[in-house]
Design a protein around this motif. Structure first.
Motif, PDB file in Angstrom:
ATOM      1  N   THR A 134       0.818  -1.212   0.000  1.00 17.68           N
ATOM      2  CA  THR A 134       0.000   0.000   0.000  1.00 17.68           C
ATOM      3  C   THR A 134       0.851   1.261   0.000  1.00 17.68           C
ATOM      4  OG1 THR A 134      -0.276  -0.357   2.385  1.00 17.68           O
ATOM      5  CG2 THR A 134      -2.087  -1.014   0.961  1.00 17.68           C
ATOM      6  N   LYS A 135       2.066   1.122  -0.554  1.00 17.69           N
ATOM      7  CA  LYS A 135       2.901   2.258  -0.964  1.00 17.69           C
ATOM      8  C   LYS A 135       3.677   2.968   0.122  1.00 17.69           C
ATOM      9  CE  LYS A 135       1.219   1.133  -4.873  1.00 17.69           C
ATOM     10  NZ  LYS A 135       1.909   0.039  -5.587  1.00 17.69           N
ATOM     11  N   GLY A 136       4.148   2.222   1.100  1.00 19.17           N
ATOM     12  CA  GLY A 136       5.201   2.752   1.943  1.00 19.17           C
ATOM     13  C   GLY A 136       4.851   3.420   3.250  1.00 19.17           C
ATOM     14  N   GLN A 137       3.707   3.093   3.851  1.00 19.68           N
ATOM     15  CA  GLN A 137       3.407   3.651   5.165  1.00 19.68           C
ATOM     16  C   GLN A 137       4.241   2.959   6.244  1.00 19.68           C
ATOM     17  OE1 GLN A 137       1.210   2.286   3.041  1.00 19.68           O
ATOM     18  NE2 GLN A 137      -0.800   3.273   3.125  1.00 19.68           N
ATOM     19  N   ALA A 138       4.391   3.639   7.365  1.00 21.12           N
ATOM     20  CA  ALA A 138       5.090   3.042   8.503  1.00 21.12           C
ATOM     21  C   ALA A 138       4.280   1.862   9.035  1.00 21.12           C
ATOM     22  CB  ALA A 138       5.282   4.085   9.596  1.00 21.12           C
ATOM     23  N   SER A 139       4.978   0.839   9.490  1.00 20.21           N
ATOM     24  CA  SER A 139       4.334  -0.354  10.032  1.00 20.21           C
ATOM     25  C   SER A 139       4.618  -0.445  11.528  1.00 20.21           C
ATOM     26  CB  SER A 139       4.863  -1.608   9.313  1.00 20.21           C
ATOM     27  OG  SER A 139       6.099  -2.027   9.887  1.00 20.21           O
ATOM     28  N   PRO A 140       4.093  -1.468  12.224  1.00 14.23           N
ATOM     29  CA  PRO A 140       4.365  -1.584  13.657  1.00 14.23           C
ATOM     30  C   PRO A 140       5.848  -1.710  14.009  1.00 14.23           C
ATOM     31  CG  PRO A 140       2.488  -2.930  13.076  1.00 14.23           C
ATOM     32  CD  PRO A 140       3.077  -2.451  11.789  1.00 14.23           C
ATOM     33  N   THR A 141       6.662  -2.238  13.077  1.00 12.37           N
ATOM     34  CA  THR A 141       8.083  -2.427  13.387  1.00 12.37           C
ATOM     35  C   THR A 141       8.967  -1.292  12.868  1.00 12.37           C
ATOM     36  OG1 THR A 141       8.340  -3.805  11.400  1.00 12.37           O
ATOM     37  CG2 THR A 141       7.910  -4.947  13.489  1.00 12.37           C
ATOM     38  N   THR A 142       8.351  -0.256  12.275  1.00 10.23           N
ATOM     39  CA  THR A 142       9.122   0.878  11.775  1.00 10.23           C
ATOM     40  C   THR A 142       9.756   1.645  12.936  1.00 10.23           C
ATOM     41  OG1 THR A 142       7.624   1.111   9.889  1.00 10.23           O
ATOM     42  CG2 THR A 142       9.013   3.002  10.413  1.00 10.23           C
ATOM     43  N   ARG A 143      11.006   1.990  12.776  1.00  9.16           N
ATOM     44  CA  ARG A 143      11.699   2.760  13.810  1.00  9.16           C
ATOM     45  C   ARG A 143      11.127   4.170  13.913  1.00  9.16           C
ATOM     46  NH1 ARG A 143      14.889  -1.130  11.999  1.00  9.16           N
ATOM     47  NH2 ARG A 143      16.431  -2.106  13.367  1.00  9.16           N
ATOM     48  N   PRO A 144      11.116   4.766  15.093  1.00 10.75           N
ATOM     49  CA  PRO A 144      10.417   6.037  15.305  1.00 10.75           C
ATOM     50  C   PRO A 144      10.961   7.221  14.514  1.00 10.75           C
ATOM     51  CG  PRO A 144      11.750   5.472  17.224  1.00 10.75           C
ATOM     52  CD  PRO A 144      11.717   4.257  16.346  1.00 10.75           C
ATOM     53  N   ASP A 145      12.226   7.138  14.081  1.00  5.62           N
ATOM     54  CA  ASP A 145      12.815   8.280  13.383  1.00  5.62           C
ATOM     55  C   ASP A 145      12.757   8.163  11.864  1.00  5.62           C
ATOM     56  OD1 ASP A 145      14.537   6.164  13.325  1.00  5.62           O
ATOM     57  OD2 ASP A 145      16.346   7.310  13.758  1.00  5.62           O
ATOM     58  N   TRP A 146      12.139   7.073  11.346  1.00  4.08           N
ATOM     59  CA  TRP A 146      12.059   6.942   9.890  1.00  4.08           C
ATOM     60  C   TRP A 146      11.054   7.941   9.351  1.00  4.08           C
ATOM     61  CZ3 TRP A 146       8.343   4.720   6.310  1.00  4.08           C
ATOM     62  CH2 TRP A 146       8.854   4.585   5.006  1.00  4.08           C
ATOM     63  N   ALA A 147      11.481   8.870   8.491  1.00  7.03           N
ATOM     64  CA  ALA A 147      10.644  10.012   8.120  1.00  7.03           C
ATOM     65  C   ALA A 147      10.432  10.135   6.620  1.00  7.03           C
ATOM     66  CB  ALA A 147      11.266  11.294   8.655  1.00  7.03           C
ATOM     67  N   LYS A 148      10.494   9.029   5.886  1.00  2.80           N
ATOM     68  CA  LYS A 148      10.361   9.109   4.438  1.00  2.80           C
ATOM     69  C   LYS A 148       8.955   8.842   3.935  1.00  2.80           C
ATOM     70  CE  LYS A 148      15.198   8.101   3.479  1.00  2.80           C
ATOM     71  NZ  LYS A 148      16.172   7.234   2.761  1.00  2.80           N
ATOM     72  N   SER A 149       8.031   8.551   4.810  1.00  2.00           N
ATOM     73  CA  SER A 149       6.660   8.334   4.393  1.00  2.00           C
ATOM     74  C   SER A 149       5.897   9.658   4.421  1.00  2.00           C
ATOM     75  CB  SER A 149       5.971   7.337   5.339  1.00  2.00           C
ATOM     76  OG  SER A 149       4.578   7.298   5.092  1.00  2.00           O
ATOM     77  N   LYS A 150       5.031   9.871   3.431  1.00  5.96           N
ATOM     78  CA  LYS A 150       4.235  11.097   3.395  1.00  5.96           C
ATOM     79  C   LYS A 150       3.254  11.162   4.566  1.00  5.96           C
ATOM     80  CE  LYS A 150       4.443  11.619  -1.637  1.00  5.96           C
ATOM     81  NZ  LYS A 150       3.677  11.670  -2.907  1.00  5.96           N
ATOM     82  N   LEU A 151       2.899   9.997   5.118  1.00  6.71           N
ATOM     83  CA  LEU A 151       1.981   9.971   6.249  1.00  6.71           C
ATOM     84  C   LEU A 151       2.685  10.271   7.565  1.00  6.71           C
ATOM     85  CD1 LEU A 151      -0.283   6.902   5.404  1.00  6.71           C
ATOM     86  CD2 LEU A 151      -0.748   9.317   5.044  1.00  6.71           C
ATOM     87  N   THR A 152       3.990  10.045   7.609  1.00  7.95           N
ATOM     88  CA  THR A 152       4.767  10.328   8.818  1.00  7.95           C
ATOM     89  C   THR A 152       6.037  11.092   8.432  1.00  7.95           C
ATOM     90  OG1 THR A 152       5.783   8.133   8.634  1.00  7.95           O
ATOM     91  CG2 THR A 152       3.903   8.353  10.128  1.00  7.95           C
TER      92      THR A 152
END
Length: 278
Positions: A134-152
């Motif tokens: 679904t095109k790159g949203q953060a998941s439950p295991t995504t680290r808190p500082d990952w900032a490349k998603s448009k949603l986060t």
């Protein structure tokens, strides 16, 4: 012994279906598919005695690519579907495939209870720390500082889900971590998860080259455990909590009672009809 009674030896390629995978080039899931078919060949399991169940996501396409029985379920529901199948057909080897979103978000509650229920099946979770399909949203295991998603765009700010630690706390009897770029090691772990009497949980680091290209560095970060698996949950908890999340191998294995419901019918049709008589 006549020729018709001889069971032919199957190779890994014989366990692959005719469906061509549609994963992105370089996706780690190709390595998981290869390891699954090699494990089935190594264990000499008849294709008609194997069932692969999945939910939704890139990882959930796996049943279509394996030449055995398969079922592509709904989001987060692979484990209860597999549990129902195992309850009805305990003679089958049941494998479950999922991803970090499918397995730990909407399917998180099922994961907890599958661990404690300890039915005899193997759960392979392909973790790329992102919702790839679904095109790159953060998941439950995504680290808190990952900032490349448009949603986060500023990161999630939320501590990531810890699969191995949660599995141990929920009562899993087999916990291992593999890497899709380690075909030999992953094949061995899948084989061990299948052979383990009970719920075998295998957390697989499987890079997403499309939305998480930096995960190519995982091949330099993963490392073998410097000690063997333990059957002591306290020792396992200490090791898992102190780990960097990149340790490969069998982390914890313990013989616990396997839950298998008695599916023999005890009531007749007349008994059931009588229950509705006013």
């Amino acid at each position: 012994m006549d020729a018709a009674s001889v069971i032919p030896t199957l190779r890994a390629k014989d366990y692959k279906s005719d469906v061509v995978p549609v994963w992105c080039p370089g996706c780690g899931h190709f390595g998981v598919l290869s390891a699954v078919t090699k494990a089935l060949a190594y264990l000499k399991l008849p294709k008609e005695r194997v069932a692969l169940i999945s939910g939704i996501g890139c990882s959930a396409r796996l049943p279509a690519y394996v030449g055995a029985y398969g079922f592509h379920g709904v989001h987060g529901r692979a484990l209860p579907l597999a549990a129902g199948l195992k309850a009805a057909r305990p003679d089958l080897t049941v494998l479950v495939a999922g991803g970090d979103g499918d397995g730990f978000s909407i399917g998180g509650n099922h994961f907890l209870h599958a661990c404690r229920r300890n039915m005899d099946m193997a759960y392979i979770v392909m973790d790329n720390e992102v919702y790839g399909m679904t095109k790159g949203q953060a998941s439950p295991t995504t680290r808190p500082d990952w900032a490349k998603s448009k949603l986060t765009p500023h990161g999630t700010g939320i501590r990531p889900f810890q699969p191995a630690a949660i599995a141990l706390a929920a009562g899993a009897s087999f916990i291992a971590r593999g890497y899709s770029g380690d075909p030999g090691g992953l094949t061995r772990l899948i084989s061990e998860a299948i052979e383990h009497p009970g719920f075998g949980f295998l957390h697989v680091l499987s890079p997403c080259r499309t939305f998480r290209p930096e995960q190519s560095d995982w091949k330099h970060q993963v490392h073998r455990s410097d000690k063997g698996p333990t059957d002591d949950p306290a020792e396992a908890a200490h090791s898992i909590q102190a780990d960097d999340g990149m340790t490969l191998g069998l982390l914890y294995a313990r013989r616990l009672p396997v839950w298998q419901p008695d599916n023999r019918a005890t009531a007749t049709t007349a008994d059931l009809e009588g229950a509705f008589v006013v």
